[in-house]
Design a protein around this motif. Structure first.
Motif, PDB file in Angstrom:
ATOM      1  N   ARG A 223      71.474  47.009  25.073  1.00  0.00           N
ATOM      2  CA  ARG A 223      70.009  47.159  25.074  1.00  0.00           C
ATOM      3  C   ARG A 223      69.596  48.606  24.933  1.00  0.00           C
ATOM      4  O   ARG A 223      68.672  48.924  24.188  1.00  0.00           O
ATOM      5  CB  ARG A 223      69.435  46.568  26.355  1.00  0.00           C
ATOM      6  N   VAL A 224      70.283  49.473  25.663  1.00  0.00           N
ATOM      7  CA  VAL A 224      69.922  50.891  25.620  1.00  0.00           C
ATOM      8  C   VAL A 224      70.064  51.442  24.197  1.00  0.00           C
ATOM      9  O   VAL A 224      69.241  52.228  23.739  1.00  0.00           O
ATOM     10  CB  VAL A 224      70.800  51.697  26.612  1.00  0.00           C
ATOM     11  N   ARG A 225      71.090  50.989  23.492  1.00  0.00           N
ATOM     12  CA  ARG A 225      71.332  51.540  22.158  1.00  0.00           C
ATOM     13  C   ARG A 225      70.507  50.837  21.077  1.00  0.00           C
ATOM     14  O   ARG A 225      69.953  51.485  20.195  1.00  0.00           O
ATOM     15  CB  ARG A 225      72.827  51.430  21.846  1.00  0.00           C
ATOM     16  N   LEU A 226      70.434  49.497  21.138  1.00  0.00           N
ATOM     17  CA  LEU A 226      69.834  48.779  19.997  1.00  0.00           C
ATOM     18  C   LEU A 226      68.325  48.571  20.104  1.00  0.00           C
ATOM     19  O   LEU A 226      67.629  48.589  19.088  1.00  0.00           O
ATOM     20  CB  LEU A 226      70.520  47.417  19.785  1.00  0.00           C
ATOM     21  N   LEU A 227      67.814  48.384  21.302  1.00  0.00           N
ATOM     22  CA  LEU A 227      66.372  48.085  21.387  1.00  0.00           C
ATOM     23  C   LEU A 227      65.500  49.218  20.837  1.00  0.00           C
ATOM     24  O   LEU A 227      64.553  48.951  20.087  1.00  0.00           O
ATOM     25  CB  LEU A 227      65.970  47.676  22.808  1.00  0.00           C
ATOM     26  N   PRO A 228      65.798  50.484  21.155  1.00  0.00           N
ATOM     27  CA  PRO A 228      64.973  51.547  20.567  1.00  0.00           C
ATOM     28  C   PRO A 228      65.025  51.553  19.035  1.00  0.00           C
ATOM     29  O   PRO A 228      64.022  51.814  18.372  1.00  0.00           O
ATOM     30  CB  PRO A 228      65.573  52.836  21.129  1.00  0.00           C
ATOM     31  N   LEU A 229      66.201  51.229  18.474  1.00  0.00           N
ATOM     32  CA  LEU A 229      66.300  51.175  17.007  1.00  0.00           C
ATOM     33  C   LEU A 229      65.385  50.079  16.472  1.00  0.00           C
ATOM     34  O   LEU A 229      64.622  50.290  15.523  1.00  0.00           O
ATOM     35  CB  LEU A 229      67.744  50.919  16.568  1.00  0.00           C
ATOM     36  N   LEU A 230      65.450  48.897  17.084  1.00  0.00           N
ATOM     37  CA  LEU A 230      64.616  47.783  16.628  1.00  0.00           C
ATOM     38  C   LEU A 230      63.139  48.139  16.777  1.00  0.00           C
ATOM     39  O   LEU A 230      62.332  47.854  15.890  1.00  0.00           O
ATOM     40  CB  LEU A 230      64.944  46.511  17.416  1.00  0.00           C
ATOM     41  N   GLN A 231      62.828  48.764  17.895  1.00  0.00           N
ATOM     42  CA  GLN A 231      61.437  49.157  18.143  1.00  0.00           C
ATOM     43  C   GLN A 231      60.939  50.118  17.062  1.00  0.00           C
ATOM     44  O   GLN A 231      59.788  50.065  16.657  1.00  0.00           O
ATOM     45  CB  GLN A 231      61.321  49.854  19.495  1.00  0.00           C
ATOM     46  N   ALA A 232      61.834  50.978  16.590  1.00  0.00           N
ATOM     47  CA  ALA A 232      61.451  51.956  15.568  1.00  0.00           C
ATOM     48  C   ALA A 232      61.492  51.353  14.167  1.00  0.00           C
ATOM     49  O   ALA A 232      61.271  52.057  13.176  1.00  0.00           O
ATOM     50  CB  ALA A 232      62.387  53.158  15.650  1.00  0.00           C
ATOM     51  N   GLY A 233      61.823  50.056  14.067  1.00  0.00           N
ATOM     52  CA  GLY A 233      61.865  49.410  12.752  1.00  0.00           C
ATOM     53  C   GLY A 233      63.139  49.719  11.977  1.00  0.00           C
ATOM     54  O   GLY A 233      63.211  49.525  10.771  1.00  0.00           O
ATOM     55  N   THR A 234      64.174  50.179  12.690  1.00  0.00           N
ATOM     56  CA  THR A 234      65.449  50.483  12.032  1.00  0.00           C
ATOM     57  C   THR A 234      66.392  49.295  12.164  1.00  0.00           C
ATOM     58  O   THR A 234      66.429  48.642  13.201  1.00  0.00           O
ATOM     59  CB  THR A 234      66.094  51.719  12.702  1.00  0.00           C
ATOM     60  N   LEU A 235      67.125  49.028  11.088  1.00  0.00           N
ATOM     61  CA  LEU A 235      68.067  47.914  11.094  1.00  0.00           C
ATOM     62  C   LEU A 235      69.430  48.432  11.560  1.00  0.00           C
ATOM     63  O   LEU A 235      70.057  49.219  10.847  1.00  0.00           O
ATOM     64  CB  LEU A 235      68.144  47.338   9.684  1.00  0.00           C
ATOM     65  N   PRO A 236      69.902  48.007  12.732  1.00  0.00           N
ATOM     66  CA  PRO A 236      71.229  48.445  13.162  1.00  0.00           C
ATOM     67  C   PRO A 236      72.305  47.663  12.398  1.00  0.00           C
ATOM     68  O   PRO A 236      72.233  46.440  12.331  1.00  0.00           O
ATOM     69  CB  PRO A 236      71.276  48.097  14.653  1.00  0.00           C
ATOM     70  N   VAL A 237      73.276  48.354  11.821  1.00  0.00           N
ATOM     71  CA  VAL A 237      74.392  47.682  11.157  1.00  0.00           C
ATOM     72  C   VAL A 237      75.613  47.918  12.047  1.00  0.00           C
ATOM     73  O   VAL A 237      76.174  49.011  12.085  1.00  0.00           O
ATOM     74  CB  VAL A 237      74.628  48.229   9.735  1.00  0.00           C
TER      75      VAL A 237
END
Ligand code: ASP
Ligand code: MG
Length: 472
Positions: free
Chosen positions: A176-190
């Motif tokens: 959550r700490v790593r991926l949620l901010p990315l999703l919030q910023a509209g970035t697609l985590p690969v």
């Protein structure tokens, strides 16, 4: 409450193979709504190659350089076709870093006291790092904000060598700490599949084929609304179409049915991938990257519907051990000893039958584990004799609605008998959703066809429950 993750989408090794595959996957992701997390495997063949290279280094044979070189050229070759100058230069330097780490890990291979070999696992999973970096770069070049993430920063496991079990609270926090901010910023985590870490921070893996498991674990901890497993077939079928030509697509199956199918031979989904999704009630959708317009199969909480079998499957290459207790030992002591030793050696038990009067246990295991299984029983004190047959197969009829339906076994053995197929051993799962039989390997295809026919599975399978809403 963070941004909801709409779906974790996992792309297997054949889907990301070559520039065509990678490009196709990038198109699928570019067309998806925001809120998706991608999970990728190494290109097909890469993990085997990396493991062989590392193992030759341990044995003092040449082969490490060739494996590193072949992996490098495979990925750089694809990158050259898909990436323009700036992304290409960045990617190539990343490939050089990853292959240098691979060489270094392979050069340090020495088992730890627990028998684990962390360097081997780090070396084996280098391909996932390359796939994630490459796909993220291709997406960025298409204007999609994407970032490669190493799942060794997210998923924490107990560290069992090449077959680790996840530690959920630790994984939840880190993910959550790593991926949620990315999703919030509209970035697609690969995110890399397969890779994880121990509590101590060493790289480990979820076992061969473990990227499916990575996807459902990430979905469970985020949480995500759905998991999509993108692969090279349309979904789960009523039988293997190479052996049963009139096999049909199953538009939906229950979690329990999917587990049985994955356990007994259907290669579409790794069996360890089902439980994390099932316990969080997250639907898993199987989709074909070559035919994304097809509905695929949805694995979800479905009601069993009216009685009957839904699919036939099998483990083509199985071995059967017949184990006789030593005089006076009795069945319980023998069983305790046998299964305790199998658990320690992580032997997969496909089927068990017992004959109390004779103090005999029959155990079917994958043929590839037969030698290890026999080895695990060496000098077992309650075992008088062991006999092994290595040319057998296990055939299984699966269907949640078979529970409480009379006559399934009768139909099954009647159909096999009519074909003149001898049944070596039988077992009905205690949950009654699978009935399994051991047959000679030469009878495998005939047995599957006879069972498919007698349970009338060769016509289009209509869904009984409305599958959950499709993402877009
Ligand atoms: N690349 C790994 C393997 O080949 C993991 C995966 O593909 O799921 O086992
Ligand atoms: Mg796979």
């Amino acid at each position: 409450m963070g941004v909801p993750c709409r779906a974790v989408m996992k792309f297997g090794g054949t889907s990301v193979l070559g520039s065509q595959g990678t490009d196709r996957v990038a198109s699928i992701l570019a067309d998806s709504p925001v809120g998706v997390v991608a999970v990728v495997s190494a290109m097909a063949g890469t993990t085997d190659l990396l493991l062989r290279g590392a193992e030759s280094a341990v044995a003092g044979r040449p082969g490490l350089e060739a494996a590193a070189g072949a992996t490098r050229s495979a990925y750089v070759g694809v990158a050259k076709e898909l990436l323009a100058r700036r992304e290409l230069a960045d990617f190539v330097s990343r490939v050089d870093e990853v292959t240098a780490t691979y060489r270094a890990c392979s050069g340090q291979l020495a088992p730890t006291p627990s028998g684990a070999n962390r360097s081997l696992e780090a070396a084996a999973s280098a391909g996932e790092l390359l796939s994630a970096c490459l796909l993220a770069a291709v997406l960025r070049q298409r204007g999609v904000a994407a970032t490669a993430v190493d799942s060794a920063q997210l998923l924490v496991t107990d560290g069992h060598p090449l077959a680790a079990a996840p530690l959920m609270p630790e994984s939840l926090e880190r993910t959550r700490v790593r991926l949620l901010p990315l999703l919030q910023a509209g970035t697609l985590p690969v995110v890399t599949g397969f890779r994880a870490r121990t509590a101590g921070g060493e790289v480990t893996t979820l076992g061969r084929g473990g990227s499916d498991h990575s996807a459902t674990l990430l979905a469970a901890v985020l949480p995500a609304a759905e998991v999509w497993i993108w692969t090279d077939v349309d979904g789960l079928l009523t039988a293997d179409p190479r052996l049963v030509p009139d096999a049909q697509l199953l538009s939906e199956v229950s979690y329990a049915e999917a587990m049985e199918l994955a356990y007994f031979g259907a290669k579409v989904l790794h069996r360890s991938a089902v439980p994390p999704a099932a316990s969080a009630a997250i639907p898993i959708r199987i989709k074909n990257t070559m035919r994304p317009q097809e509905q695929g199969t949805v694995i979800h909480r479905r009601s069993p519907g009216p009685g009957g079998a839904r699919a036939v499957t099998g483990v083509a290459e199985a071995g059967l051990l017949t184990l006789t207790a030593s005089p006076g030992a009795g069945l319980n002591r023998l069983a305790g000893e046998v299964f305790g030793r199998f658990a320690d050696a992580r032997i997969t038990t496909l089927l068990v039958t017992q004959s109390s009067a004779e103090d005999v246990i029959c155990v079917a295991v994958p043929a590839g584990e037969l030698t290890a299984a026999r080895e695990a029983l060496r000098q077992a004190s309650y075992l008088r004799a062991q006999d092994a047959q290595d040319q057998v197969s296990v055939v299984v009829v699966v269907g949640e609605a078979m529970r409480g339906t009379a006559g399934i076994a009768g139909k099954m053995f009647g159909a096999l008998g009519e074909e003149g197929i001898n049944v070596v051993a039988i077992s009905q799962g205690s949950s009654e959703l699978a009935v399994a039989a051991v047959v000679q390997r030469r009878d495998l295809a005939g047995a599957l066809r006879a069972l498919h026919r007698v349970f009338e599975l060769g016509h289009p399978q209509t869904s009984r429950d409305a599958p959950p809403q499709v993402l877009r």
